[in-house]
Design a protein around this motif. Structure first.
Motif, mmCIF file in Angstrom:
data_model
loop_
_atom_site.group_PDB
_atom_site.id
_atom_site.type_symbol
_atom_site.label_atom_id
_atom_site.label_comp_id
_atom_site.label_asym_id
_atom_site.label_seq_id
_atom_site.Cartn_x
_atom_site.Cartn_y
_atom_site.Cartn_z
ATOM 1 N N ASN A 20 10.998 98.256 47.402
ATOM 2 C CA ASN A 20 11.988 97.429 47.143
ATOM 3 C C ASN A 20 13.212 97.484 47.768
ATOM 4 O O ASN A 20 14.177 98.488 47.981
ATOM 5 N N ARG A 21 14.242 96.641 48.848
ATOM 6 C CA ARG A 21 14.872 97.018 49.410
ATOM 7 C C ARG A 21 16.360 96.110 48.077
ATOM 8 O O ARG A 21 15.865 94.581 48.829
ATOM 9 N N ASP A 22 17.210 96.652 48.179
ATOM 10 C CA ASP A 22 18.473 95.576 47.900
ATOM 11 C C ASP A 22 18.957 95.307 49.049
ATOM 12 O O ASP A 22 18.906 96.057 49.979
ATOM 13 N N ALA A 23 20.408 94.493 48.745
ATOM 14 C CA ALA A 23 20.863 93.939 49.685
ATOM 15 C C ALA A 23 22.008 94.967 50.901
ATOM 16 O O ALA A 23 22.147 94.657 51.774
ATOM 17 N N ASN A 24 22.499 96.282 49.953
ATOM 18 C CA ASN A 24 22.584 97.170 50.138
ATOM 19 C C ASN A 24 21.835 98.307 50.934
ATOM 20 O O ASN A 24 22.564 99.353 51.467
ATOM 21 N N GLY A 25 20.250 97.608 51.215
ATOM 22 C CA GLY A 25 20.092 98.777 52.239
ATOM 23 C C GLY A 25 19.292 99.984 51.980
ATOM 24 O O GLY A 25 18.854 100.765 52.426
ATOM 25 N N ASP A 49 19.618 87.730 52.484
ATOM 26 C CA ASP A 49 20.505 88.602 51.837
ATOM 27 C C ASP A 49 20.194 89.733 52.423
ATOM 28 O O ASP A 49 20.671 90.836 52.321
ATOM 29 N N GLY A 50 19.003 90.084 52.753
ATOM 30 C CA GLY A 50 18.693 91.689 52.975
ATOM 31 C C GLY A 50 18.047 92.382 51.772
ATOM 32 O O GLY A 50 17.062 92.811 51.672
ATOM 33 N N VAL A 51 17.441 91.454 51.239
ATOM 34 C CA VAL A 51 16.748 91.685 50.078
ATOM 35 C C VAL A 51 15.140 91.531 50.037
ATOM 36 O O VAL A 51 15.129 90.499 50.553
ATOM 37 N N ALA A 52 14.277 92.729 50.604
ATOM 38 C CA ALA A 52 13.098 92.714 51.006
ATOM 39 C C ALA A 52 12.473 93.304 49.914
ATOM 40 O O ALA A 52 13.065 94.696 49.170
ATOM 41 N N THR A 102 9.836 100.442 58.020
ATOM 42 C CA THR A 102 10.737 100.215 59.589
ATOM 43 C C THR A 102 10.983 99.523 60.400
ATOM 44 O O THR A 102 11.790 98.719 60.628
ATOM 45 N N THR A 103 9.707 98.317 60.026
ATOM 46 C CA THR A 103 9.619 96.829 60.630
ATOM 47 C C THR A 103 11.056 96.001 59.747
ATOM 48 O O THR A 103 12.064 94.969 60.386
ATOM 49 N N ILE A 104 11.255 95.705 58.504
ATOM 50 C CA ILE A 104 12.029 95.601 57.831
ATOM 51 C C ILE A 104 13.065 95.688 58.275
ATOM 52 O O ILE A 104 14.366 95.274 58.824
#
Length: 144
Positions: A121-126, A98-101, A60-62
């Protein structure tokens, strides 16, 4: 008289025979041999689910940081609110420009799950995915 023929004694009940006790011990042993491994599998899965529940709030925070275009260099485990606990001995959180987390932890528990890394894991597309591939399939939570 008591209706007992003379010369015949009434049998006195003195307890269980050795054979009867051995049969009971054998039955209990067989049940324990089946129940203990099933219980250990249940405990392993619950420990892994508990670790996942502890790192999940970091998503959520990310997402807030990404949506509000905040400074990604601020993102770490403390910033997203993921702290070491009984189930997660070491935690981490990273976010790239780039949004990767990634939010993850080293799981603490019994031998089947202890010392292995669980991460979201979060990819660049969310799109978020759970990476629990180091755990046996029977222990992984659904969607992981």
């Amino acid at each position: 008289m008591l209706g007992i023929a003379r010369g015949k004694e009434m049998r006195v009940n003195r307890g269980f025979t050795l054979i009867e006790l051995m049969v009971v011990v054998a039955i209990v042993s067989i049940l324990a041999a089946i129940a203990i491994p099933a219980y250990q599998d249940y405990v392993s899965k619950s420990q892994l689910v508990s670790a996942l529940a502890e790192i999940r709030p970091g998503k959520t925070t990310i997402e807030v940081v990404v949506q509000d275009s905040r400074d990604v260099s601020l993102v770490d485990a403390d910033y997203v609110g993921v702290k070491p606990s009984v189930r997660c001995t070491a935690v981490n959180a990273t976010l790239a420009a780039d949004g990767v987390a990634q939010v993850g932890c080293i799981v603490a528990g019994n031998a089947a799950v202890s010392g292995k890394k669980l991460s979201l894991n979060r990819d660049a597309n969310g799109v978020w995915t759970c990476d629990g591939s180091v755990f046996a399939a029977q222990y992984r939570p659904l969607g992981c």
